[in-house]
Design an enzyme around this catalytic site. Structure first.
Site, short mmCIF file in Angstrom:
data_model
loop_
_atom_site.label_atom_id
_atom_site.label_comp_id
_atom_site.label_asym_id
_atom_site.label_seq_id
_atom_site.Cartn_x
_atom_site.Cartn_y
_atom_site.Cartn_z
N ASP A 81 0.85 -1.20 0.00
CA ASP A 81 0.00 0.00 0.00
C ASP A 81 0.88 1.24 0.00
OD1 ASP A 81 -2.86 1.12 0.47
OD2 ASP A 81 -1.59 2.18 1.92
N ILE A 82 0.54 2.23 -0.86
CA ILE A 82 1.30 3.48 -0.90
C ILE A 82 0.89 4.33 0.30
CG2 ILE A 82 1.79 5.55 -2.24
CD1 ILE A 82 1.12 3.95 -4.76
N GLU A 113 -4.90 2.29 -4.27
CA GLU A 113 -3.45 2.43 -4.23
C GLU A 113 -2.77 1.18 -3.69
OE1 GLU A 113 -4.98 4.24 -0.32
OE2 GLU A 113 -5.61 4.04 -2.41
#
Length: 611
Positions: free
Chosen positions: A485-486, A528
């Site tokens: 996950d960003i 994301e």
């Protein structure tokens, strides 16, 4: 004329009448002439009588037939404008030489050898010259007539044989065999084009077209369809070129070399022309028969090829099959298929290995230069090896769809003139018919790629990832799953805008793709969040991959971002399923986000821990 000589001459005439009645006109001229000379020697009480024929190659008279032993003189130089010459060299003999024309084109001479005590009777010699000229002319005409009859019998047999055969090689072999029977002392060659692939040891020469535009006698015969003659200086020979002419075209030229420099008689030219014309008609029929069979075979090949191509849904399988067909059908060494995309030549998978090497660029450039110049005939049989490498024969056929060139197929062979123009036309048909199958395969694969690929990141979709993980858990021994996950992605969108946010997502996807193996699967999990599945990879190795990805993202993204990662793994004896694998990775990612982000957590079957 003295009474004694007159009496002997009258006796000769009476006996000649009886001899002529018993004369067999199917023998050789020299045999008949010898019998006539023997009768003349006996009745005129000569020591020797010899018939000489003129040899234009050496400009002398040579003995043809004799009565009374071998001629003493051998070859005799030609006398200019002489009809009767008496030769007395002071020896025991004296000779009278009677010159005349055996035909319009053949001077001859009879030498009468007397004992030294005999005196010549000039009127008798004149009468003998006139009568012997007529006698030998008639003998020659009879012999020639019989010879002509035999020759035309051979021509009839020749025509029957070659018209009963539909094999080109059989026709050509019979041409040479008949000529050798009719003219055994002559030399023969067949001048044929490169398109003639022949067996056996026939005297065949490749027909040479003069690039300087000078028309040789052979070329004139080929272009005009008329017999041509020429004289060679060294050695001095007479050469005749007879076109092998059918109704539709001239298929070659027969080269006939005489052992002397005398012009060919008209009757010989007529006979050879008739033989060559008969051969041309038979050769044309054989070629038409061969062409019809080839067309049927070509249509069958195209039909079978299309059926096989349509049964192959993958592009590389279709190209591999097409390459195999071309190599087998044309005797090609290398085959390459190129697709034109974005101004470049993309080599399609399935082409032969040579086209993946740098040396192939020369041939590709040669084809492209000819194509840009508007030359539709991309075909050569004698490409200079020193300029291009080891391949001398080149064919190229464009891949056309809706009159638009989509690509090109290039075929190479090391042997010069390996490909005929008929092969080139067949290649064009094969490539034209197969292009649609190739384009359909390309579109099908692109569509499949769109279905299983995320539009923005170009990573696989979650559905494809689920399917591959399920299959791996059924067949492999172990595997690992990374959920990434960003961090603070919403802030990126708020500060820089959604366009920059998308660009960051693409950058992270590229970092992941470049840091995993080809058989690993990277996918967009949602928003994301990105995911990576590592088949047959242990948990320890999966942690190393995750560390590498986290570091690369932190160091190389613009604007800089970090990622959090959750890892789960499975082994065959654990009896896990995909849903359990996802839940553990999601739990590990949640722990990474809750404990400060920019880190990696692992969740196994019993607990979670930070790496």
């Amino acid at each position: 004329m003295r009474w004694e000589e007159t009496k002997r001459y009258e006796s000769f005439k009476r006996k000649f009448f009886h001899w002529f009645l018993a004369f067999q006109d199917d023998g050789l001229f020299s045999t008949a002439a010898g019998e006539l000379l023997a009768l003349l020697k006996e009745e005129l009480a000569l020591e020797q009588a010899v018939l000489y024929l003129f040899d234009p190659s050496c400009g002398t008279f040579c003995p043809e037939a004799a009565a009374g032993g071998e001629p003493v003189a051998g070859r005799i130089a030609a006398e200019e404008k002489q009809e009767i010459v008496v030769v007395d060299d002071g020896g025991p003999r004296i000779a009278a030489r009677l010159f005349f024309l055996l035909s319009e084109e053949a001077p001859a001479m009879v030498e009468l050898v007397y004992g030294k005590g005999r005196r010549f009777d000039r009127p008798l010699l004149e009468a003998l010259r006139a009568d012997l000229a007529q006698l030998f002319r008639k003998l020659s005409t009879l012999s020639q007539g019989k010879s002509e009859e035999k020759r035309y019998e051979q021509l009839h047999c020749f025509a029957a044989k070659i018209h009963s055969s539909m094999q080109i090689d059989d026709v050509l072999e019979e041409i040479i065999r008949t000529l050798q029977n009719v003219y055994p002392s002559f030399t023969y060659y067949l001048l044929l084009s490169h398109d003639n692939h022949l067996r056996g040891n026939l005297p065949i020469k490749t027909f040479a077209f003069d690039e300087n535009g000078e028309q040789t006698a052979a070329l004139r015969a080929f272009l005009t369809g008329q017999v041509q003659c020429e004289e060679t200086a060294a050695p001095q020979r007479s050469v005749l070129y007879a076109p092998i002419k059918g109704v539709q075209a001239v298929y070659g030229v027969i080269q006939i070399i005489a052992p002397h420099a005398a012009p060919f008689p008209k009757r010989e030219i007529n006979f050879i022309s008739l033989l060559a014309g008969t051969a041309g008609s038979a050769l044309e029929n054989a070629k038409l028969y061969e062409q019809s069979r080839r067309l049927v075979a070509d249509l069958q090949l195209i039909n079978d090829t299309m059926r096989q191509l349509n049964a192959r849904s993958r592009l590389h399988e279709a190209i591999e099959y097409m390459v195999s067909q071309i190599r087998q059908s044309f005797g090609a060494d290398e085959v390459g298929f190129f697709l034109f995309a974005d101004g470049k030549h993309e080599l399609l998978p399935g082409s032969t290995p040579f086209f993946y090497e740098g040396l192939s660029a020369m041939y590709v450039e040669w084809v492209e230069a000819r194509r840009r110049s508007g030359n539709d005939i991309l075909f050569a049989g004698d490409v200079c090896a020193s300029d291009f490498g080891s391949f001398c024969s080149v064919m190229a056929a464009p891949m056309l769809q809706n009159k638009e060139t989509k690509g090109v197929c290039i075929v190479l062979a090391r042997k010069p003139y390996q490909f005929t123009f008929d092969m080139f036309k067949l290649l064009q048909s094969l490539v034209q018919h197969s292009t649609l199958a190739f384009m359909n395969a390309i579109l099908r694969e692109e569509l499949e790629k769109l279905v299983i690929t995320d539009y923005l990141t170009k990573l696989y979709t979650r559905r494809y990832l689920d399917r591959e993980i399920q299959q791996s858990m059924e067949t492999d021994a172990l595997g690992a799953f990374l959920l990434i996950d960003i961090d603070n992605f919403k802030q990126i969108n708020d500060i820089y805008g959604h366009q920059t946010g998308d660009d960051v997502l693409v950058q992270v996807a590229e970092m992941i793709r470049t840091n995993i193996r080809d058989n690993d699967i990277a996918a967009r999990w949602g928003g994301e969040e990105l995911a990576v599945y590592l088949p047959n990879v242990s948990l320890f190795d999966a942690v190393s991959v995750a560390r590498r990805i986290v570091e690369k993202v932190r160091e190389h993204t613009v604007p800089p971002v970090t990622v959090s990662c959750g890892i789960s793994s499975w082994r065959q004896h654990d009896h896990d399923n995909a849903e359990q694998l996802f839940k553990r990775a999601d739990a590990a990612l949640y722990m990474a986000k809750e404990t400060g982000k920019n880190c990696i957590f692992v969740s196994d079957r019993h607990h979670s821990y930070k790496v």
